[in-house]
Design a protein around this motif. Structure first.
Motif, PDB file in Angstrom:
ATOM      1  N   ARG A  41       5.764  -1.948  -2.019  1.00  0.00           N
ATOM      2  CA  ARG A  41       6.558  -2.709  -3.003  1.00  0.00           C
ATOM      3  C   ARG A  41       5.205  -3.781  -2.635  1.00  0.00           C
ATOM      4  N   TYR A  42       5.194  -4.561  -4.027  1.00  0.00           N
ATOM      5  CA  TYR A  42       4.950  -5.967  -4.238  1.00  0.00           C
ATOM      6  C   TYR A  42       5.837  -6.178  -5.438  1.00  0.00           C
ATOM      7  N   GLU A  43       5.820  -7.483  -5.805  1.00  0.00           N
ATOM      8  CA  GLU A  43       5.923  -8.248  -6.712  1.00  0.00           C
ATOM      9  C   GLU A  43       5.591  -8.300  -8.109  1.00  0.00           C
ATOM     10  N   ASP A  44       6.001  -8.733  -8.857  1.00  0.00           N
ATOM     11  CA  ASP A  44       5.116  -8.718 -10.328  1.00  0.00           C
ATOM     12  C   ASP A  44       3.353  -9.797 -10.093  1.00  0.00           C
ATOM     13  N   ASP A  45       4.398 -11.235  -8.992  1.00  0.00           N
ATOM     14  CA  ASP A  45       2.652 -12.090  -9.203  1.00  0.00           C
ATOM     15  C   ASP A  45       1.524 -11.258  -8.158  1.00  0.00           C
ATOM     16  N   VAL A  46       1.506 -10.128  -7.492  1.00  0.00           N
ATOM     17  CA  VAL A  46       0.649  -9.685  -6.642  1.00  0.00           C
ATOM     18  C   VAL A  46      -0.602 -10.558  -7.331  1.00  0.00           C
ATOM     19  N   THR A  47      -1.632 -10.749  -6.854  1.00  0.00           N
ATOM     20  CA  THR A  47      -3.195 -10.777  -7.177  1.00  0.00           C
ATOM     21  C   THR A  47      -3.619  -9.378  -7.189  1.00  0.00           C
ATOM     22  N   GLU A  48      -4.198  -9.479  -7.845  1.00  0.00           N
ATOM     23  CA  GLU A  48      -5.471  -8.167  -8.239  1.00  0.00           C
ATOM     24  C   GLU A  48      -6.146  -8.122  -7.046  1.00  0.00           C
ATOM     25  N   GLU A  49      -6.195  -9.057  -6.498  1.00  0.00           N
ATOM     26  CA  GLU A  49      -7.211  -8.698  -5.256  1.00  0.00           C
ATOM     27  C   GLU A  49      -6.658  -8.688  -3.988  1.00  0.00           C
ATOM     28  N   GLU A  50      -4.982  -8.569  -4.327  1.00  0.00           N
ATOM     29  CA  GLU A  50      -4.157  -7.826  -2.868  1.00  0.00           C
ATOM     30  C   GLU A  50      -4.387  -6.267  -3.163  1.00  0.00           C
ATOM     31  N   LEU A  51      -3.687  -6.295  -4.534  1.00  0.00           N
ATOM     32  CA  LEU A  51      -3.873  -4.857  -4.835  1.00  0.00           C
ATOM     33  C   LEU A  51      -4.903  -4.091  -4.538  1.00  0.00           C
ATOM     34  N   LEU A  52      -5.961  -4.358  -4.483  1.00  0.00           N
ATOM     35  CA  LEU A  52      -7.542  -4.021  -4.256  1.00  0.00           C
ATOM     36  C   LEU A  52      -6.958  -3.833  -2.596  1.00  0.00           C
ATOM     37  N   LYS A  53      -6.959  -4.844  -1.773  1.00  0.00           N
ATOM     38  CA  LYS A  53      -7.020  -4.977  -0.934  1.00  0.00           C
ATOM     39  C   LYS A  53      -6.271  -3.898  -0.497  1.00  0.00           C
ATOM     40  N   CYS A  54      -5.177  -3.582  -0.457  1.00  0.00           N
ATOM     41  CA  CYS A  54      -3.691  -2.200  -0.161  1.00  0.00           C
ATOM     42  C   CYS A  54      -4.858  -0.679  -0.667  1.00  0.00           C
ATOM     43  N   VAL A  55      -5.485  -1.409  -1.900  1.00  0.00           N
ATOM     44  CA  VAL A  55      -5.844   0.345  -2.255  1.00  0.00           C
ATOM     45  C   VAL A  55      -7.535   0.469  -1.309  1.00  0.00           C
ATOM     46  N   ASP A  56      -8.134  -0.481  -0.787  1.00  0.00           N
ATOM     47  CA  ASP A  56      -9.155  -0.187   0.060  1.00  0.00           C
ATOM     48  C   ASP A  56      -8.479   0.347   1.536  1.00  0.00           C
ATOM     49  N   ASP A  57      -7.225  -0.449   1.585  1.00  0.00           N
ATOM     50  CA  ASP A  57      -6.966  -0.141   3.274  1.00  0.00           C
ATOM     51  C   ASP A  57      -6.127   1.617   3.426  1.00  0.00           C
ATOM     52  N   LEU A  58      -5.996   1.940   2.203  1.00  0.00           N
ATOM     53  CA  LEU A  58      -5.135   3.634   1.976  1.00  0.00           C
ATOM     54  C   LEU A  58      -6.588   4.744   2.106  1.00  0.00           C
ATOM     55  N   ASN A  59      -7.112   4.029   0.764  1.00  0.00           N
ATOM     56  CA  ASN A  59      -8.338   4.947   0.892  1.00  0.00           C
ATOM     57  C   ASN A  59      -8.682   5.033   2.915  1.00  0.00           C
ATOM     58  N   ASN A  60      -8.796   4.148   3.381  1.00  0.00           N
ATOM     59  CA  ASN A  60      -9.261   4.189   5.196  1.00  0.00           C
ATOM     60  C   ASN A  60      -8.250   4.841   6.149  1.00  0.00           C
ATOM     61  N   ASP A  61      -7.226   5.096   5.565  1.00  0.00           N
ATOM     62  CA  ASP A  61      -6.334   5.961   6.322  1.00  0.00           C
ATOM     63  C   ASP A  61      -6.258   6.935   6.406  1.00  0.00           C
ATOM     64  N   SER A  62      -6.931   7.149   7.682  1.00  0.00           N
ATOM     65  CA  SER A  62      -6.430   9.022   7.911  1.00  0.00           C
ATOM     66  C   SER A  62      -5.117   9.288   7.949  1.00  0.00           C
ATOM     67  N   GLU A  63      -4.565   8.298   8.366  1.00  0.00           N
ATOM     68  CA  GLU A  63      -2.904   9.145   8.547  1.00  0.00           C
ATOM     69  C   GLU A  63      -2.523   9.999   6.579  1.00  0.00           C
ATOM     70  N   VAL A  64      -3.395   9.185   6.086  1.00  0.00           N
ATOM     71  CA  VAL A  64      -2.542   8.964   4.288  1.00  0.00           C
ATOM     72  C   VAL A  64      -3.364  10.326   3.346  1.00  0.00           C
ATOM     73  N   ASP A  65      -3.248  11.299   3.005  1.00  0.00           N
ATOM     74  CA  ASP A  65      -3.942  11.920   2.397  1.00  0.00           C
ATOM     75  C   ASP A  65      -3.448  11.591   1.013  1.00  0.00           C
ATOM     76  N   GLY A  66      -3.142  11.366   0.226  1.00  0.00           N
ATOM     77  CA  GLY A  66      -3.070  11.049  -2.095  1.00  0.00           C
ATOM     78  C   GLY A  66      -2.156   9.641  -1.380  1.00  0.00           C
ATOM     79  N   PHE A  67      -2.248   8.947  -2.999  1.00  0.00           N
ATOM     80  CA  PHE A  67      -1.650   7.856  -2.916  1.00  0.00           C
ATOM     81  C   PHE A  67      -1.897   7.617  -4.551  1.00  0.00           C
ATOM     82  N   ILE A  68      -0.863   7.260  -4.743  1.00  0.00           N
ATOM     83  CA  ILE A  68      -0.394   6.869  -6.286  1.00  0.00           C
ATOM     84  C   ILE A  68       0.042   5.280  -6.595  1.00  0.00           C
ATOM     85  N   VAL A  69      -1.233   4.493  -7.170  1.00  0.00           N
ATOM     86  CA  VAL A  69      -0.452   2.750  -7.804  1.00  0.00           C
ATOM     87  C   VAL A  69       0.439   3.531  -9.355  1.00  0.00           C
ATOM     88  N   GLN A  70       1.482   2.895  -8.974  1.00  0.00           N
ATOM     89  CA  GLN A  70       2.562   3.722 -10.075  1.00  0.00           C
ATOM     90  C   GLN A  70       2.758   2.402 -11.074  1.00  0.00           C
TER      91      GLN A  70
END
Length: 292
Positions: free
Chosen positions: A67-96
């Protein structure tokens, strides 16, 4: 007239997936893991993500909510996406979606690894789908096609009219049903706000797919006898007959259109549950790619 029962069909799909997960675990392979990233507190997004987590539990998937609040920065969200891309324990993810206005949905979508893009929105998956190659297909179009398949509705040589040209539903479902496949091989007409003589075109449809987000748009005089009508719309409209003060209404005026149909989806209980089931199908597919 027969109802296209998306709720019952989705339950069957979930039972099939749960059985596959049991077989994976029996072989010592970990269960599929789906992550949902939720920004802000949009009511529709909150309930949709809650359903996704519930679905995962029912079929034996692991699920994680970030979860993130409405004021999360684009940079923070992109960092989250990058972390999930590189997490071998995650098979798939969605950004709602939708995201706050200060965040580019396009930029976030492009940042997702196509191999984990279980929403099927990345251009690479869209391109592969368009070419008829293996891909993650966006959940609602995939759910519609699966519903058609499981009810044995003939599409070959039929005229399909799609109301709406969104990248999420209208365009992809038009591609899927025109492909050399089963279901498929249909002649597809895509209609939109600039289409002329719209009622006349709708009356030509053997299968009419309404994906406009305009409650009650399709009336009985727009549908020919014996047509199959698939209603993708789910708009909240005020209602004094429910405790919540609103009800879900489709793009089709169900009560007047249903008597003319051979098959029709209800709202709710039609396309919605199939959309959720399709996300599970994609996540299982992503997990299998990991084990191959």
């Amino acid at each position: 007239m027969q109802l296209l029962d998306g709720k019952a069909t989705a339950l069957n799909i979930k039972a099939e997936i749960a059985e596959e997960v049991k077989k994976m675990k029996a072989k010592g392979i970990r269960e599929p893991h789906l992550v949902a990233v939720l920004v802000g507190h949009d009511g529709g997004s909150e309930s949709y993500v809650a359903y996704k987590i519930k679905d995962c539990k029912e079929v034996g998937f692991k699920s994680t909510l970030i979860r993130y609040e409405d004021d999360v920065t684009e940079e923070e969200l992109l960092k989250c996406v990058d972390d999930l891309n590189n997490d071998s324990e995650v098979d798939g993810f969605i950004v709602q979606l939708p995201l706050p206005k200060h965040i580019s949905e396009e930029k976030i979508t492009l940042a997702i690894d196509p191999r984990k893009d279980v929403d099927g929105f990345h251009p690479q998956n869209v391109g592969l789908m368009t070419m008829g190659m293996p891909a993650f297909v966006s959940a609602t179009p995939q759910g519609i096609v699966e519903l058609i398949r499981r009810y044995g509705i003939e599409t070959s040589g039929k005229h399909v009219v799609v109301l709406g040209r969104s990248n999420i539903v209208g365009r992809p479902v038009s591609v899927l049903l025109s492909q050399k496949s089963e279901p498929g091989n249909a002649t597809v007409t895509v209609c939109h706000s600039r289409t002329q003589n719209l009622p006349d075109i709708c009356r030509q449809a053997d299968i009419l797919i309404a994906a406009l987000g305009s409650p009650g748009f399709v009336t009985a005089d727009m549908v020919k006898e014996g047509a199959v009508v698939i209603d993708v719309g789910t708009t909240r409209v005020p209602s004094d007959k429910t405790r919540s003060g609103f009800k879900l209404m489709g793009d089709v005026r169900f009560e007047e259109v249903a008597p003319k149909c051979s098959y029709i989806t209800p709202v709710p209980g039609g396309v919605g549950p199939m959309t959720r089931a399709s996300l599970l199908i994609n996540t299982l597919k992503a997990a299998k790619q990991r084990t191959n």
